[in-house]
Design a protein around this motif. Structure first.
Motif, PDB file in Angstrom:
ATOM      1  N   SER A 245       0.346  -1.350   0.256  1.00 43.21           N
ATOM      2  CA  SER A 245       0.035   0.047  -0.068  1.00 43.21           C
ATOM      3  C   SER A 245       0.960   1.223  -0.207  1.00 43.21           C
ATOM      4  O   SER A 245       0.611   2.183  -0.100  1.00 43.21           O
ATOM      5  N   SER A 246       2.012   1.053   0.479  1.00 44.27           N
ATOM      6  CA  SER A 246       3.045   2.232   0.415  1.00 44.27           C
ATOM      7  C   SER A 246       3.112   3.344  -1.344  1.00 44.27           C
ATOM      8  O   SER A 246       2.799   2.356  -1.966  1.00 44.27           O
ATOM      9  N   ALA A 247       3.095   4.186  -1.343  1.00 39.64           N
ATOM     10  CA  ALA A 247       3.712   5.009  -2.249  1.00 39.64           C
ATOM     11  C   ALA A 247       4.951   4.621  -3.236  1.00 39.64           C
ATOM     12  O   ALA A 247       4.533   4.140  -4.721  1.00 39.64           O
ATOM     13  N   ASP A 248       5.921   4.452  -2.660  1.00 39.00           N
ATOM     14  CA  ASP A 248       7.396   4.119  -2.838  1.00 39.00           C
ATOM     15  C   ASP A 248       7.070   2.604  -3.212  1.00 39.00           C
ATOM     16  O   ASP A 248       8.023   2.226  -3.971  1.00 39.00           O
ATOM     17  N   GLY A 249       5.759   1.836  -2.801  1.00 38.10           N
ATOM     18  CA  GLY A 249       6.059   0.543  -3.730  1.00 38.10           C
ATOM     19  C   GLY A 249       7.452  -0.394  -3.390  1.00 38.10           C
ATOM     20  O   GLY A 249       7.338  -1.720  -3.261  1.00 38.10           O
ATOM     21  N   MET A 250       7.921  -0.195  -2.242  1.00 39.39           N
ATOM     22  CA  MET A 250       8.582  -0.708  -1.301  1.00 39.39           C
ATOM     23  C   MET A 250       8.147  -2.201  -0.743  1.00 39.39           C
ATOM     24  O   MET A 250       9.021  -3.035  -0.100  1.00 39.39           O
ATOM     25  N   ASP A 251       6.750  -1.667  -0.163  1.00 34.47           N
ATOM     26  CA  ASP A 251       6.044  -3.079  -0.046  1.00 34.47           C
ATOM     27  C   ASP A 251       5.418  -3.947  -0.887  1.00 34.47           C
ATOM     28  O   ASP A 251       4.688  -5.242  -1.169  1.00 34.47           O
ATOM     29  N   SER A 252       5.577  -3.890  -2.254  1.00 34.68           N
ATOM     30  CA  SER A 252       5.320  -5.013  -2.854  1.00 34.68           C
ATOM     31  C   SER A 252       5.802  -4.866  -3.808  1.00 34.68           C
ATOM     32  O   SER A 252       6.730  -5.104  -4.985  1.00 34.68           O
ATOM     33  N   TYR A 253       6.092  -6.513  -3.834  1.00 37.78           N
ATOM     34  CA  TYR A 253       6.751  -7.454  -4.060  1.00 37.78           C
ATOM     35  C   TYR A 253       6.742  -8.564  -4.186  1.00 37.78           C
ATOM     36  O   TYR A 253       5.636  -9.385  -3.000  1.00 37.78           O
ATOM     37  N   ALA A 254       6.636  -9.756  -4.513  1.00 37.64           N
ATOM     38  CA  ALA A 254       6.625 -11.488  -4.270  1.00 37.64           C
ATOM     39  C   ALA A 254       7.435 -12.384  -3.691  1.00 37.64           C
ATOM     40  O   ALA A 254       8.772 -11.751  -4.288  1.00 37.64           O
ATOM     41  N   GLU A 255       7.245 -13.095  -3.140  1.00 40.85           N
ATOM     42  CA  GLU A 255       7.243 -14.540  -1.905  1.00 40.85           C
ATOM     43  C   GLU A 255       6.514 -15.803  -2.656  1.00 40.85           C
ATOM     44  O   GLU A 255       5.660 -15.705  -2.935  1.00 40.85           O
ATOM     45  N   ARG A 256       7.496 -16.524  -1.972  1.00 41.90           N
ATOM     46  CA  ARG A 256       7.340 -17.806  -2.757  1.00 41.90           C
ATOM     47  C   ARG A 256       6.341 -18.437  -1.591  1.00 41.90           C
ATOM     48  O   ARG A 256       6.695 -18.332  -0.259  1.00 41.90           O
ATOM     49  N   LEU A 257       5.412 -19.400  -1.712  1.00 41.28           N
ATOM     50  CA  LEU A 257       4.931 -19.863  -0.684  1.00 41.28           C
ATOM     51  C   LEU A 257       5.253 -21.133  -1.017  1.00 41.28           C
ATOM     52  O   LEU A 257       5.957 -21.860  -1.366  1.00 41.28           O
ATOM     53  N   ASP A 258       4.920 -21.297   0.865  1.00 37.84           N
ATOM     54  CA  ASP A 258       5.835 -22.804   1.267  1.00 37.84           C
ATOM     55  C   ASP A 258       5.359 -24.275   0.754  1.00 37.84           C
ATOM     56  O   ASP A 258       6.266 -25.411  -0.316  1.00 37.84           O
ATOM     57  N   GLU A 259       4.463 -24.461   0.385  1.00 39.15           N
ATOM     58  CA  GLU A 259       3.776 -25.173  -0.715  1.00 39.15           C
ATOM     59  C   GLU A 259       4.470 -26.086  -2.147  1.00 39.15           C
ATOM     60  O   GLU A 259       5.292 -24.946  -2.314  1.00 39.15           O
ATOM     61  N   ASN A 260       4.821 -27.452  -2.231  1.00 36.42           N
ATOM     62  CA  ASN A 260       4.940 -27.909  -3.516  1.00 36.42           C
ATOM     63  C   ASN A 260       3.752 -29.109  -4.183  1.00 36.42           C
ATOM     64  O   ASN A 260       3.154 -29.196  -3.209  1.00 36.42           O
ATOM     65  N   TRP A 261       3.905 -28.700  -5.035  1.00 36.27           N
ATOM     66  CA  TRP A 261       2.211 -29.478  -6.111  1.00 36.27           C
ATOM     67  C   TRP A 261       2.816 -31.035  -6.862  1.00 36.27           C
ATOM     68  O   TRP A 261       2.903 -29.842  -8.134  1.00 36.27           O
ATOM     69  N   PRO A 262       4.072 -31.654  -6.245  1.00 35.57           N
ATOM     70  CA  PRO A 262       4.842 -31.884  -7.576  1.00 35.57           C
ATOM     71  C   PRO A 262       3.870 -32.662  -9.016  1.00 35.57           C
ATOM     72  O   PRO A 262       4.404 -33.201 -10.077  1.00 35.57           O
TER      73      PRO A 262
END
Ligand code: PMV
Length: 333
Positions: free
Chosen positions: A174-191
Motif C-alpha cells: 500500500s505504500s506510495a514508493d512500492g517498497m512493500d509490493s513484491y513477490a514471495e514464494r509460498l511454502d507448498e509444493n505440488w509435484p
C-alpha cells in the motif's frame, strides 16, 4: 516517485564500476498467474490494484547473459540480433537506462528463451526477471530476492513473480514508493500439478497489456467488483494449494481468468484477446469436464490457453490436445 528514485534507494552505494565483473548470467522461469494482476494503482512504478498468485514454470523461461560494452547496447534473442527500435528492444533499453554506472556504460544482452516469445506466455516476465538477476550477478549487488523482485517489477509487473520458483504471491502493498509490493514464494509444493501450453496463435498481441489494463480500469463498469473477486480467489487458491485440492484450484483459476476477460469485454472500446480457436478450445475443455476429466484452463493477455490438470490425467489430456506442450513445474524440486 520515479523509477530512478526507487532504483537509487534500493541500490544505494552498491553501484560501483569497481565491482563490475566480465559477465553476468542468470535464469528466470516464466510464470502463469492463477489469480491475475489486472490494473495498476501507479503506472510509473507498476504498482498493482490487487495482489496476485502464480506458479513459476520450472525450467521454462529466459537465460540472460550480460557483458559490459563501451559503445551502445546490443540485444540478441535466441541467437538473433534484435533491433533496438523493436518494442521489446526499446523496453529493455529504457530499463537498462536505470542501471548505467556511468553515462557511457552499455550492455550486451544475450537472451535465450525456451517459450514462444510474445504469445501471451509471459515472455516479458521471465525476460525482465532474468535481466535483473543477471545485473545482480554482473554488478555484484548481492541483493536479496525481495529487492530483486521490486526491481524486476519496474520492467514488467508480472516479472516480480519470476524471481522465485514454485507458487508465488505478489502482495500488492500500500505504500506510495512500492517498497512493500513484491513477490514471495509460498511454502507448498505440488509435484503432480501439470500445465499444458496450448498455442492457438503465435501472432504478437494487438494491444499491450499496459494499455489494456489502463482502459479496463478507466472504463469497465465491472472493475469495482474485481478487488473482492481477487480477495476471495486468493483465499481459495491458498486453501487449494495447502490441501492439494485440485478441483478447487482449477475452478478458482479458470473463473478468475474468465472474470478478468469479462472486465476487458466490458471496457470501452472493448478488448478481446480471444480468437475463434480460443473459444473452441475452451468448449473442448468444458466438454471434457462434463465427461468427468478434471481439466481447467487459464488465459492471459493473448489468445493461447494454459491447461491445468494432474499427472494422472496426462495421457487423456494429450489425446484431446495433441499439440499441447506439457510441463510439470514442480516435479524435480
Ligand atoms: O506484467 P504485464 O504488464 O505483462 O501484465 C501481465 C498481465 C497478465 O499476464 C494478464 C496477468 C498476470 O497476472 O500475469
Amino acid at each position: 516517485m520515479k523509477k530512478q528514485d526507487l532504483v537509487n534507494a534500493i541500490l544505494g552505494e552498491r553501484c560501483s564500476l569497481a565491482a563490475c565483473r566480465d559477465q553476468g548470467r542468470a535464469f528466470a522461469p516464466t510464470n502463469i498467474a492463477l489469480c491475475k494482476y489486472w490494473g495498476k494503482r501507479d503506472a510509473e512504478l507498476n504498482l498493482p490494484q490487487t495482489s496476485s498468485l502464480s506458479i513459476s514454470l520450472g525450467d521454462k523461461g529466459a537465460l540472460c547473459q550480460l557483458r559490459p560494452r563501451a559503445q551502445s547496447d546490443s540485444f540478441s534473442l535466441n541467437g538473433q540480433s534484435m533491433a533496438l527500435v523493436s518494442p521489446f528492444g526499446q523496453r529493455l533499453k529504457a530499463f537498462l537506462d536505470l542501471f548505467r554506472i556511468k553515462h557511457d556504460f552499455y550492455f550486451q544482452v544475450d537472451m535465450q528463451m525456451n517459450i514462444p516469445y510474445a504469445a501471451g506466455l509471459a515472455s516479458s516476465a521471465c525476460g525482465f526477471a532474468s535481466l535483473v538477476l543477471a545485473l545482480n550477478d554482473l554488478l555484484a549487488w548481492g541483493l536479496e530476492s525481495r529487492a530483486l523482485s521490486i526491481l524486476a517489477r519496474l520492467g514488467s509487473g508480472s516479472a516480480c513473480r519470476s524471481v522465485v520458483p514454485g507458487f508465488v504471491e505478489w502482495r500488492a502493498g500500500s505504500s506510495a514508493d512500492g517498497m512493500d509490493s513484491y513477490a514471495e514464494r509460498l511454502d507448498e509444493n505440488w509435484p503432480t500439478l501439470c500445465i499444458g501450453l496450448l498455442i492457438v496463435s503465435e501472432r504478437e498481441k494487438p494491444l499491450a497489456s499496459r494499455l489494456a489494463m489502463e482502459r479496463t480500469v478507466a472504463t469497465s463498469a465491472l472493475y469495482s467488483a474485481w478487488p473482492e473477486k481477487v480477495r476471495a480467489d486468493l483465499h481459495c487458491l491458498k486453501k487449494a494449494i495447502k490441501e492439494q485440492d485440485f478441483r478447487l484450484l482449477g475452478e478458482t483459476a479458470e473463473s478468475n481468468a474468465l472474470n478478468m476477460h469479462a472486465l476487458m469485454l466490458s471496457a470501452w472500446p472493448p478488448i478481446s484477446y480471444a480468437l475463434p480457436e480460443t473459444l473452441t478450445a475452451m468448449q473442448s475443455v468444458w466438454k471434457l469436464r462434463e465427461q468427468g476429466l478434471l481439466v481447467y484452463f487459464t488465459q492471459d493477455a493473448g489468445p493461447n490457453l494454459k491447461l491445468l490438470f494432474q499427472a494422472q490425467d496426462r495421457e487423456q489430456v494429450s489425446a484431446a490436445f495433441p499439440s499441447a506442450e506439457i510441463i510439470q513445474p514442480q516435479l524435480i524440486e
